[in-house]
Scaffold this motif. Structure first.
Motif, PDB file in Angstrom:
ATOM      1  N   SER A 150       0.762  -0.868   0.161  1.00  0.00           N
ATOM      2  CA  SER A 150      -0.071  -0.105  -0.201  1.00  0.00           C
ATOM      3  C   SER A 150       0.810   1.485  -0.290  1.00  0.00           C
ATOM      4  O   SER A 150       1.857   1.213   1.094  1.00  0.00           O
ATOM      5  N   GLN A 188      -0.286   4.141   0.553  1.00  0.00           N
ATOM      6  CA  GLN A 188      -0.820   5.148   1.858  1.00  0.00           C
ATOM      7  C   GLN A 188      -0.128   5.047   2.857  1.00  0.00           C
ATOM      8  O   GLN A 188       0.427   5.495   3.999  1.00  0.00           O
ATOM      9  N   PHE A 218      -9.053   3.271  -0.260  1.00  0.00           N
ATOM     10  CA  PHE A 218      -8.266   3.618  -0.903  1.00  0.00           C
ATOM     11  C   PHE A 218      -8.113   2.439  -2.183  1.00  0.00           C
ATOM     12  O   PHE A 218      -7.533   1.554  -2.416  1.00  0.00           O
ATOM     13  N   ASN A 257      -2.388   2.124  11.562  1.00  0.00           N
ATOM     14  CA  ASN A 257      -3.628   2.491  11.088  1.00  0.00           C
ATOM     15  C   ASN A 257      -5.254   2.853  11.946  1.00  0.00           C
ATOM     16  O   ASN A 257      -5.860   2.017  11.937  1.00  0.00           O
TER      17      ASN A 257
END
Ligand SMILES: C[S@@+](CC[C@H](N)C(=O)[O-])C[C@H]1O[C@@H](n2cnc3c(N)ncnc32)[C@H](O)[C@@H]1O
Length: 224
Positions: free
Chosen positions: A7, A9, A82, A160
């Motif tokens: 990922s 992000q 996302f 996260n």
């Protein structure tokens, strides 16, 4: 060799480098006592936090087709802030193209445009997928109904925390009934406490491969 998708992000991998598919089966399917849990149920609802590449969904869809009766239905709801596009999903899961023959291509063909909101995909006469392209915290309050099993797969809570918020736990409880199960790769204390204070009985069990532990449990409504 195929690289493991990462990922942008979160600078984290979507599935394990060792054996992502076996890990999915161990953590999310076995962790939710599947296929036994859907036996005898007319309709079974799975909700997942983090659709990512769709690996967990494909593993669940295939297991359902192999083990459920033809009259049973599976609804799979997944939140994704996302979303990858169809080509990225295909490239990420190419290594399992034989394993998912008859599953991966239809998923990619029917995969929606990356437009925020709820997208319902009817994959076959038994199985439908509701993909919710939004932040789970904004979308989960809008969901109604009863979930039978939760797949909690939103990258590490330390990197996260949004995916493991009180809002998510509170709405998980609202959407669960007595006996609804959950499974997740993490055994982080904050996640176990968050679930425990929202009516879930939480157990720490051995993780997949070299991972020491993970968490599974069920909704009882008892607050600890
Ligand atoms: C470990 S990956 C999920 C892997 C996936 N289950 C699979 O089978 O490939 C975690 C996913 O959560 C998504 N995500 C992260 N934060 C989110 C949020 N706040 N709301 C919804 N999705 C989020 C990420 O974009 C990523 O796709």
């Amino acid at each position: 060799m195929f690289g493991v998708p990462r990922s942008k992000q979160f600078d984290d991998v979507y599935f394990s480098e060792d054996n992502g598919l076996e890990e999915t089966r161990y953590v999310f399917l076995k962790g939710n006592n599947l296929p036994e849990n859907w036996m005898g149920k007319e309709r079974f609802v799975i909700a997942e936090t983090g659709f990512g590449t769709g690996l967990n969904f494909l593993a669940a869809w295939k297991l359902f087709k192999e083990t459920a009766q033809p009259e049973q239905k599976l609804n799979f709801i997944s939140f994704e802030k996302f979303p990858l596009d169809g080509e990225e999903i295909l490239a990420s899961l190419q290594r399992w193209s034989e394993e998912f023959a008859g599953y991966l291509e239809p998923l990619v063909e029917m995969y929606p445009l990356l437009i925020p909101g709820f997208h319902k995909i009817v994959l076959d006469e038994q199985v439908s997928l509701i993909l919710i392209f939004d932040d789970v915290n904004d979308a989960i309050p809008q969901v109604e109904g009863a979930v039978d099993a939760w797949f909690l797969d939103g990258f590490k809570p330390s990197t996260n925390p949004d995916m493991w918020s009180d809002v998510v736990f509170e709405h998980m409880a609202r959407l669960s009934r007595d006996g609804t199960t959950f499974a997740t790769f993490t055994a982080a204390g904050g996640v176990r406490r968050g679930l425990g204070t929202h009516g879930f009985e939480v157990k720490k069990v051995p993780g997949f491969g070299s991972k020491r532990d993970m968490s599974i449990g069920r909704y009882t409504g008892a607050i600890v």
